[in-house]
Every structure is written in structure tokens, then in C-alpha cells.
Design an enzyme around this catalytic site. Structure first.
Site, PDB file in Angstrom:
ATOM      1  N   HIS A   1     -14.895  33.072  24.794  1.00 31.67           N
ATOM      2  CA  HIS A   1     -15.360  34.073  23.819  1.00 31.67           C
ATOM      3  C   HIS A   1     -15.027  33.622  22.406  1.00 31.67           C
ATOM      4  O   HIS A   1     -14.355  32.609  22.215  1.00 31.67           O
ATOM      5  CB  HIS A   1     -14.805  35.465  24.141  1.00 31.67           C
ATOM      6  CG  HIS A   1     -13.322  35.623  23.971  1.00 31.67           C
ATOM      7  ND1 HIS A   1     -12.406  34.972  24.749  1.00 31.67           N
ATOM      8  CD2 HIS A   1     -12.591  36.363  23.076  1.00 31.67           C
ATOM      9  CE1 HIS A   1     -11.178  35.326  24.385  1.00 31.67           C
ATOM     10  NE2 HIS A   1     -11.259  36.160  23.369  1.00 31.67           N
TER      11      HIS A   1
ATOM     12  N   HIS B   1     -13.190  34.623  19.757  1.00 36.11           N
ATOM     13  CA  HIS B   1     -11.980  34.817  18.953  1.00 36.11           C
ATOM     14  C   HIS B   1     -11.353  33.477  18.536  1.00 36.11           C
ATOM     15  O   HIS B   1     -11.337  32.515  19.307  1.00 36.11           O
ATOM     16  CB  HIS B   1     -10.958  35.672  19.712  1.00 36.11           C
ATOM     17  CG  HIS B   1     -11.374  37.118  19.799  1.00 36.11           C
ATOM     18  ND1 HIS B   1     -10.896  37.973  20.754  1.00 36.11           N
ATOM     19  CD2 HIS B   1     -12.237  37.847  19.035  1.00 36.11           C
ATOM     20  CE1 HIS B   1     -11.441  39.173  20.576  1.00 36.11           C
ATOM     21  NE2 HIS B   1     -12.263  39.120  19.548  1.00 36.11           N
TER      22      HIS B   1
ATOM     23  N   ASP C   1      -8.400  32.350  18.174  1.00 32.41           N
ATOM     24  CA  ASP C   1      -7.304  31.737  18.942  1.00 32.41           C
ATOM     25  C   ASP C   1      -7.821  31.064  20.215  1.00 32.41           C
ATOM     26  O   ASP C   1      -7.049  30.488  20.974  1.00 32.41           O
ATOM     27  CB  ASP C   1      -6.199  32.763  19.264  1.00 32.41           C
ATOM     28  CG  ASP C   1      -6.662  33.909  20.146  1.00 32.41           C
ATOM     29  OD1 ASP C   1      -7.733  34.494  19.841  1.00 32.41           O
ATOM     30  OD2 ASP C   1      -5.991  34.216  21.145  1.00 32.41           O
ATOM     31  N   HIS C   2      -9.163  31.103  20.421  1.00 30.02           N
ATOM     32  CA  HIS C   2      -9.773  30.426  21.574  1.00 30.02           C
ATOM     33  C   HIS C   2     -10.739  29.317  21.145  1.00 30.02           C
ATOM     34  O   HIS C   2     -11.179  28.522  21.964  1.00 30.02           O
ATOM     35  CB  HIS C   2     -10.505  31.439  22.466  1.00 30.02           C
ATOM     36  CG  HIS C   2      -9.581  32.467  23.040  1.00 30.02           C
ATOM     37  ND1 HIS C   2      -9.281  32.539  24.378  1.00 30.02           N
ATOM     38  CD2 HIS C   2      -8.849  33.437  22.447  1.00 30.02           C
ATOM     39  CE1 HIS C   2      -8.410  33.521  24.581  1.00 30.02           C
ATOM     40  NE2 HIS C   2      -8.133  34.082  23.422  1.00 30.02           N
TER      41      HIS C   2
ATOM     42  N   HIS D   1     -13.824  42.909  26.662  1.00 34.91           N
ATOM     43  CA  HIS D   1     -12.977  42.450  25.550  1.00 34.91           C
ATOM     44  C   HIS D   1     -13.866  42.088  24.359  1.00 34.91           C
ATOM     45  O   HIS D   1     -13.655  42.550  23.249  1.00 34.91           O
ATOM     46  CB  HIS D   1     -12.147  41.263  26.024  1.00 34.91           C
ATOM     47  CG  HIS D   1     -11.260  40.669  24.975  1.00 34.91           C
ATOM     48  ND1 HIS D   1     -10.170  41.330  24.457  1.00 34.91           N
ATOM     49  CD2 HIS D   1     -11.293  39.456  24.356  1.00 34.91           C
ATOM     50  CE1 HIS D   1      -9.582  40.551  23.552  1.00 34.91           C
ATOM     51  NE2 HIS D   1     -10.240  39.414  23.467  1.00 34.91           N
TER      52      HIS D   1
ATOM     53  N   ASP E   1      -9.695  36.328  27.941  1.00 35.43           N
ATOM     54  CA  ASP E   1      -8.918  37.536  27.628  1.00 35.43           C
ATOM     55  C   ASP E   1      -9.454  38.754  28.380  1.00 35.43           C
ATOM     56  O   ASP E   1      -9.304  39.886  27.920  1.00 35.43           O
ATOM     57  CB  ASP E   1      -8.968  37.820  26.119  1.00 35.43           C
ATOM     58  CG  ASP E   1      -8.065  36.893  25.320  1.00 35.43           C
ATOM     59  OD1 ASP E   1      -7.331  36.089  25.936  1.00 35.43           O
ATOM     60  OD2 ASP E   1      -8.099  36.973  24.075  1.00 35.43           O
TER      61      ASP E   1
ATOM     62  N   HIS F   1      -3.187  34.274  27.871  1.00 39.65           N
ATOM     63  CA  HIS F   1      -1.996  34.723  27.128  1.00 39.65           C
ATOM     64  C   HIS F   1      -0.839  34.991  28.080  1.00 39.65           C
ATOM     65  O   HIS F   1      -1.045  35.465  29.198  1.00 39.65           O
ATOM     66  CB  HIS F   1      -2.280  36.008  26.330  1.00 39.65           C
ATOM     67  CG  HIS F   1      -3.192  35.802  25.157  1.00 39.65           C
ATOM     68  ND1 HIS F   1      -2.724  35.438  23.916  1.00 39.65           N
ATOM     69  CD2 HIS F   1      -4.535  35.892  25.049  1.00 39.65           C
ATOM     70  CE1 HIS F   1      -3.749  35.331  23.079  1.00 39.65           C
ATOM     71  NE2 HIS F   1      -4.873  35.594  23.743  1.00 39.65           N
TER      72      HIS F   1
HETATM   73 ZN   LIG Z   1      -6.814  35.587  22.927  1.00 39.42          ZN
HETATM   74 ZN   LIG Z   2      -9.756  37.521  22.555  1.00 37.81          ZN
END
Ligand SMILES: [Zn+2]
Ligand SMILES: [Zn+2]
Length: 256
Positions: free
Chosen positions: A52, A54, A56-57, A108, A130, A168
Site C-alpha cells: 500500500h 504509506h 513507511d512501506h 487500512h 498493515d 509492524h
Molecule cells: Zn505501516
Molecule cells: Zn499503512
């Protein structure tokens, strides 16, 4: 195949799969932990799978593509670091000779996808981003409770031995909530002790398995009376399966 969770930021894992020569990674939010691992194990990065949009990915995708030439795959309908090959529900993608089935699992984010693979002679693998966490699930930033519940039900139907590679390390926090959401469930208490020992030894609690999550994760158990009872005590709106799930998710958002 060797499966490695590469720690990134404060609590992310970038999953790496390698055969001693070639590697693939999932959701590289940061390039550096991946570059370090490639060097340490003398590997060539062939493939990047993204679940996805975001940061942090996706934050490490550009650098990794430029330095390694790896192919990048991601969801059909989300903003991605271009150029990528886009995937939708039911698509198949091959990486390191492994055939991954793509599942669209909104909740999410609206376009979130997951990758499931059955490997010859090894337990199946799920890269769920996530959407599913050990003992919990992702926050509903772009989807409805009904969508997330359907996404989690699709995971619940996978083979119980499937290794669940969440992105995570949220397990201990999730289990504190799970104990309150289903106080009579001894499996949660036992798993909490086990995971605490892992964390005390600075080891990841992941991968989990679908079978383990079915025993301890309240978000996969919201159809059960033992969970519905606590949820209804917390908020009487939770009567239908979807209502229980929605209330559970809101309750967890506020849980300290
Ligand atoms: Zn994440
Ligand atoms: Zn995420």
C-alpha cells in the site's frame, strides 16, 4: 528459501526472502536496511513487492530500483513511486520462481493488496502489509469496518499453517488489548508470555500463523460470543457481526 524480517524505523519490518543468491523484499520503507542485508549475504535484489501507499512501506523503493534494477510491483489503484507494475485481485506475480497470488484487501487503505504464496516443500507465506497484525489489525484510514472484516475473513480462510508476515512489531500492545477484549481466553495469556520472552531477547514475534491468530486475535474472533459479550458491555451498539467488529476497532483506537 530464507525468510528474514529486517527491522526499520522504530517498529517496521521489511520482509526479505532469498535463496542464497537472489532476493525479494516487501514494503521497503527505507533502502538502507535492505542494502545492508544484500551486502552482508552477497545477494542480488530481483523483486520488490509493495502492499500500500504509506511512506513507511514505499520510502526506499526509488533508491533500491536505481541501485539494483529490481522489478517493482504494487497495488492497481494507489499512488506509487513510478514506474511500477500494477496488480489487482486475482492477479499472479512471479518472484524468485515463487508464484504469489494477489488479494485486494481494502480497509487500512482503499487499494491495499496482500501477497500469498504456496511454496513447494515449505509452509505457505502471506505478506499482509498493515491489514493483519499479530493480535490486531490495521487502522481504518480509508476503508469501512465491513470492508476490513471481509479482508480479514479472506485471510482467516487460508491454510492455518500459513506464515503471517506483518509489517509492524505491534504484538505486545495488541495482546494487552486482546486480554481485555476476551478475558476468558487462556491462549491469549499464554501467547503473551511467549511473545514477551521473545521481545525480552530482542527477537521478533513474527511471523505468526493463521492458526495462531484464529486463537488469539479478537479481530478474527468478533463473530464469537466471548468477544461480542465484552464489546456489548463496552458499547451496546455492537450487535451484528459488523457492529461488533466496528466497535472493537473503535475501542482499540482509544485503548491505552
Ligand atoms: Zn505501516
Ligand atoms: Zn499503512
Amino acid at each position: 528459501m530464507t525468510l528474514l524480517p529486517l527491522p526499520a524505523f522504530t517498529d517496521n519490518y521489511i520482509w526479505m526472502l532469498h535463496n542464497g543468491r537472489d532476493a525479494l523484499v516487501v514494503d521497503p520503507g527505507d533502502a538502507q536496511p535492505v542494502l545492508d542485508a544484500l551486502q552482508r549475504y552477497s545477494l542480488t535484489l530481483r523483486c520488490i513487492l509493495v502492499t500500500h501507499h504509506h511512506a513507511d512501506h514505499t520510502g526506499g523503493v526509488h533508491i533500491l530500483r536505481e541501485t539494483t534494477g529490481a522489478e517493482v510491483y504494487g497495488p492497481a489503484a494507489e499512488k506509487m513511486p513510478e514506474p511500477i507494475l500494477r496488480l489487482g485481485d486475482g492477479d499472479q506475480v512471479s518472484g524468485l520462481g515463487i508464484n504469489f497470488q494477489v488479494m485486494h484487501v481494502p480497509g487500512h487503505t482503499a487499494g491495499h493488496i496482500a501477497y500469498f504464496a504456496q511454496l513447494t516443500g515449505e509452509t505457505p507465506l502471506l505478506f499482509c502489509g498493515d491489514t493483519l497484525f499479530s493480535g490486531g489489525c490495521g487502522r481504518l484510514f480509508e476503508g469501512t469496518p465491513a470492508q476490513m472484516l471481509t479482508s480479514l475473513e479472506r485471510f482467516a480462510a487460508l491454510p492455518p499453517e500459513t506464515r503471517v508476515c506483518c509489517t509492524h512489531e505491534y504484538t505486545l500492545g495488541n495482546l494487552r488489548f486482546a486480554r481485555v477484549a476476551e478475558p476468558g481466553n487462556a491462549d491469549i495469556a499464554n501467547y503473551q508470555t511467549h511473545c514477551q520472552q521473545l521481545r525480552d531477547a530482542s527477537r521478533p514475534t513474527l511471523p505468526s500463523s493463521i492458526g495462531q491468530e484464529l486463537l488469539i486475535n479478537p479481530f478474527l474472533r468478533s463473530h464469537l460470543d466471548s468477544v461480542a459479550r465484552e464489546v456489548q458491555g463496552h458499547d451496546p451498539m455492537g450487535v451484528s457481526a459488523e457492529g461488533v467488529f466496528a466497535t472493537l476497532r473503535q475501542w482499540k483506537n482509544k485503548f491505552q
